[in-house]
Design an enzyme around this catalytic site. Structure first.
Site, PDB file in Angstrom:
ATOM      1  N   CYS B  94       0.457  -9.550   5.503  1.00 42.94           N
ATOM      2  CA  CYS B  94      -0.988  -9.328   5.376  1.00 42.94           C
ATOM      3  C   CYS B  94      -1.798 -10.162   6.383  1.00 42.94           C
ATOM      4  O   CYS B  94      -1.744  -9.892   7.570  1.00 42.94           O
ATOM      5  CB  CYS B  94      -1.408  -9.599   3.933  1.00 42.94           C
ATOM      6  SG  CYS B  94      -2.944  -8.781   3.489  1.00 42.94           S
ATOM      7  N   HIS B 194       2.856  -6.681  -0.254  1.00 43.94           N
ATOM      8  CA  HIS B 194       3.140  -7.741  -1.223  1.00 43.94           C
ATOM      9  C   HIS B 194       4.074  -7.168  -2.275  1.00 43.94           C
ATOM     10  O   HIS B 194       4.472  -6.028  -2.198  1.00 43.94           O
ATOM     11  CB  HIS B 194       1.852  -8.168  -1.922  1.00 43.94           C
ATOM     12  CG  HIS B 194       0.775  -8.602  -1.007  1.00 43.94           C
ATOM     13  ND1 HIS B 194       0.744  -9.854  -0.457  1.00 43.94           N
ATOM     14  CD2 HIS B 194      -0.319  -7.960  -0.535  1.00 43.94           C
ATOM     15  CE1 HIS B 194      -0.323  -9.964   0.305  1.00 43.94           C
ATOM     16  NE2 HIS B 194      -0.996  -8.828   0.284  1.00 43.94           N
TER      17      HIS B 194
END
Lengths: 462, 245
Positions: B94, B194
């Site tokens: 991310c 994630h």
């Protein structure tokens, strides 16, 4: 009362009744959702009918417990709150509570609004309910997939607080740096509460801790000690900001394992010793929050004490149930900080504990289950007997348990919640306790199956 | 043979359970008897030449990302890039993934420079891409897929100097336009996923461990582990992704 609102009320009441009649649930959000859609000014109009005004309770953890504690006190004080129970804490839940507690003419059974709201819904709730008092208990990462980042959330909340009527009171947790920052430079009366003893403090922070940086200057905070997540005795080495002094403070604490906490609280004008019938440090914060609100609303200390000591847990948050001579202790855990407190509770006492861990990923739980990796499951090593992982994401939970090395051999994966509960109960002996730790919607399902077995009352009767 | 993992900014960049990735790398080494050490690399800490076999960096909030960006430019960025060019493995998630690219361009204010591991750049987007993701990937192991959860508003575009980690079949991926997800350059992987990523995608964890061992001169295949729980979680996530989109 406008005619338009009457029509909305009648329809809302009809929906609530039908929903309960069909046993579809407590009807805790649908009537309100419909009412708000039909009349956007429904809530602002209805709260004007409350002679004692409204109170808003928010924060990531403990909203329902805090609001229910406060309701228990206000009931005894004769202030009769209209409370959006059962955890329906979006604006639709507030509207539903108003519908449920009023007659068809719009006359409310209660005198004061007591509304718990999600952090993200807080600004809208401030606008619609014009509260005389707001309390913010804590800010943790919870469902970031829904709320966006924590810093952004806090600044939106601060902006909302600034729009409150100048006479309104703001009650804040002094031990949470992000929450405390909301009160800085605020023209309103601010009451801070907190824990003023290091007895249960620790030197290190859990993984789940979130607010590590000064809300004023962005530097890393230093802590004398941590209490629960990022809460504790902090200060900023760079700009000098530190934990504000608290007017309502727990100065002595003694945790009685799995039962509750004995504590002495100092408040403006005195000191009181009471027993909190709920386990864990996080419940001390919930009690301090409720006490601060009640005192600010003018309730006398005896009534406050009675309200807390006579408290029955909000449904499902902590629930003790007896099943065929065995005990079930169900504790809701919906984010890392809350889960870590549950773990702290489970590590107390002797003997290995048998647990059911139930993880769902419905919208109300948060779609993203990554957060379980921020929970300190490693603390449970050598403390557990058998573990049943359940819920929609049972396999994810099982993986977390595996990588924490809690014993893969004693692990069962059973996605079906009802079966998992059966299996859990079969693992414990007569007189022993099964610990059940579910996320929100898993708790609703588990509770549903307990209702079916006749072990607990349906929640809309509670 | 010991491998050493540099955990970049564990205090600042760990927003969505990214700790689970480190835990997975460590356990999967330990279960095979491979000694492993994790060293936190915080602001101001230098990176010595040849010291680390793998780097890991998670995601952070905006404020943290700005602090980290500055430190990467001042003390670590060039060294990380050099180590990866010399064979070190890396996983960047991310916000970490964005900073491993060329730059991040916000709506307002200055561009944040990246460290140029990936030939990729990111621009701020209006829409937040949130939800479960399934991507087809050569690194997906026997399943052929990578599963995870994305939550980003930045849109990342890849250049010719790196390959995508996979092709999105459910979810948004790099930019919600070209169906790519993540990036691979040598032993470095960048991704928006994630979950945590590695527990449910053990083949990616093992790819990184193999690369790290390779840096120490070992080309032995990794001992296989019982991944039945991992694969069950992978399958459950896959099923859930299809149902929730």
């Amino acid at each position: 009362m406008r005619t338009g609102n009457r029509l909305v009320l009648a329809l809302g009441k009809g929906i609530g009744f039908t929903s309960r009649f069909l046993k579809a649930g407590g009807g805790s959000t649908l009537p309100g959702r419909t009412a708000r859609r039909m009349s956007p000014s429904f809530v602002p109009n209805m709260v004007k009918e409350l002679p004692l005004g409204s109170v808003l309770v928010t924060g990531t953890n403990g909203k329902t417990t805090t609001a229910t504690l406060l309701a228990s006190i206000l009931d005894r004080a004769g202030m009769t709150p209209v409370h959006n129970r059962t955890g329906a804490n979006l604006l639709a839940g507030i509207a539903s509570a108003l519908i449920r507690e009023s007659d068809l003419g719009g006359h409310l059974a209660g005198r004061m609004g007591l509304f718990e709201v999600d952090e993200a819904a807080f600004p809208a709730a401030v606008e619609e309910t014009s509260p005389r008092l707001v309390v913010v208990n804590n800010l943790f990462r919870d469902q970031l997939d829904r709320y966006g980042e924590l810093d952004t959330l806090a600044s939106r909340m601060k902006e909302a607080v600034r729009t409150l009527d100048p006479q309104s009171v703001v009650v804040l947790n002094a031990d949470d740096p992000l929450v405390a920052s909301i009160g800085r430079d605020l023209p309103h009366e601010v009451i801070y509460y907190g824990i003023d003893t290091d007895r249960y403090g620790s030197e290190s922070m859990q993984h789940a801790a979130d607010s590590k940086h000064c809300a004023e200057c962005g530097s890393r905070l230093t802590y004398e000690y941590y209490l629960f997540g990022h809460m504790g005795r902090y200060s900023c080495p760079s700009c000098g900001t530190s934990r504000p002094g608290s007017q309502v403070s727990a100065v002595e604490l003694e945790m009685v394992e799995l039962e509750g906490t004995r504590c002495t609280v100092k408040y403006p004008g005195g000191e009181v010793t009471l027993f909190i019938p709920l386990p864990g440090l996080y419940n001390v914060y919930n009690v301090l929050a409720a006490m601060s609100c009640a005192l600010a609303l003018g309730v006398d200390i005896e009534t406050v004490k009675e309200g807390i000591e006579g408290f029955k847990a909000a449904f499902g948050r902590v629930e003790r149930v007896e099943a065929d001579g065995r005990n079930i202790l169900m504790i809701l855990a919906k984010n890392p900080a809350g889960f870590n407190e549950v773990i702290r509770t489970l590590t107390g006492g002797t003997g290995r504990k048998n647990v059911v861990l139930a993880l769902n990923d419905n919208i109300a739980d948060g779609r993203d289950v990554s957060w379980i990796w921020d929970v300190d499951f490693e603390m449970l090593r050598d403390r557990l007997g058998r573990v049943v992982c359940s819920g929609i994401r049972a396999a994810d939970m099982a993986l977390r348990v595996k990588y924490a090395e809690l014993g893969e051999d004693s692990l069962t994966v059973e996605p079906n919640l009802e079966k998992a509960l059966q299996e859990g109960l079969a693992m414990v002996e007569q007189g022993e306790t099964l610990f059940v730790v579910p996320t929100y919607t898993a708790m609703l399902t588990l509770r549903g199956s307990m209702v079916k077995k006749g072990l607990v009352a349906p929640y809309w009767e509670g | 043979m010991r491998i050493k993992i540099g955990y970049l900014y564990p205090d600042l960049m760990n927003i969505y359970g990214d700790h689970g990735n480190i835990l997975t790398l460590v356990r999967r080494c330990e279960w095979r008897g491979i000694p492993v050490e994790v060293v936190a690399l915080n602001i101001g800490d230098p990176i010595a030449h040849g010291e680390y076999d793998m780097f890991f960096m998670g995601g952070g909030q905006d404020r943290e990302q700005v602090m980290v960006c500055r430190d990467l430019q001042e003390t670590k960025g060039d060294d990380i890039k050099r180590e990866i060019d010399e064979g070190a493995a890396a996983l960047a998630i991310c916000g970490g993934y964005q900073l491993f690219g060329k730059f991040y361009r916000p709506f307002e204010g200055d561009e944040l420079p990246g460290i140029n591991v990936f030939d990729a750049h990111t621009v701020a987007g209006k829409k937040r891409c949130i939800g479960n993701v399934v991507a087809k990937s050569a690194l997906g192991g026997k399943q052929g897929t990578v599963v995870g959860f994305e939550n980003h508003s930045g849109k990342t575009y890849l250049g010719d100097g790196c390959a995508p980690l996979g092709t999105v079949t459910v979810g948004y991926g790099n930019n919600a336009e070209d169906k790519t997800e993540g990036a691979i350059y040598r032993g470095a992987i960048g991704t928006y996923l994630h979950g945590s990523l590695l527990p449910k995608n053990p083949s990616i964890a093992d790819f990184l461990i193999e690369k790290a061992l390779g840096r120490r001169g070992s080309d032995l295949p990794l001992a296989s582990l019982d991944d039945s729980l991992e694969l069950a979680a992978h399958a459950a996530a896959l099923k859930r992704a299809v149902r929730t989109h």
